[in-house]
Design a protein around this motif. Sequence first.
Motif, short mmCIF file in Angstrom:
data_model
loop_
_atom_site.label_atom_id
_atom_site.label_comp_id
_atom_site.label_asym_id
_atom_site.label_seq_id
_atom_site.Cartn_x
_atom_site.Cartn_y
_atom_site.Cartn_z
N SER A 195 104.39 -96.34 12.04
CA SER A 195 103.06 -96.26 11.42
C SER A 195 103.22 -96.22 9.79
N GLU B 179 108.75 -93.92 15.93
CA GLU B 179 107.32 -94.09 15.87
C GLU B 179 106.31 -93.95 14.71
N GLU C 187 106.09 -105.15 16.27
CA GLU C 187 105.33 -104.46 15.63
C GLU C 187 105.25 -105.37 13.83
N ARG D 216 111.17 -103.16 19.48
CA ARG D 216 109.78 -102.56 19.29
C ARG D 216 109.32 -103.03 17.71
N ARG E 61 109.83 -90.33 18.84
CA ARG E 61 108.51 -90.23 18.01
C ARG E 61 108.83 -90.10 16.52
#
Length: 141
Positions: A27, A23, A78, A74, A20
Amino acid sequence: MIRKIQKILVPLDGSKNSIRGFEKALSIAQPTGAMITGLYVVHIPIRSALRITPQQRKKEISFAESIIGDVTERARNENVAFKPRIETGNPSDKITQIAKSGGFDIVVIGSRGMSGKKEILLGSVSNHVLHKADIPVLVVK
């Protein structure tokens, strides 16, 4: 004057909270173009260091490499710049040391990791980093 975030340190240990944190770092990095350094610290307690076999050490390193490999993929998907890093040592001390010496703008860390011990609000590593790092620390639950 507000300083732009360019370098983000994300400690990883494979726990849901560390993912998390990763992630959240994604962002932050996407709109700013920041580089994320994913740091996995292989912790082998001093008491165990003399008794750990080469096979056990290899297993720990393999696990670290798999976690780092997953987040590298990942980040690539992205379109976020990502630098993997695996170290050995005490996670609390190593993360704080790298945060201080690496020119990072922020540490984004999960609130609790893989440790079996749970502190009341924060894990011991995130608590240590929060209080000892000399840069901003974002703790993600």
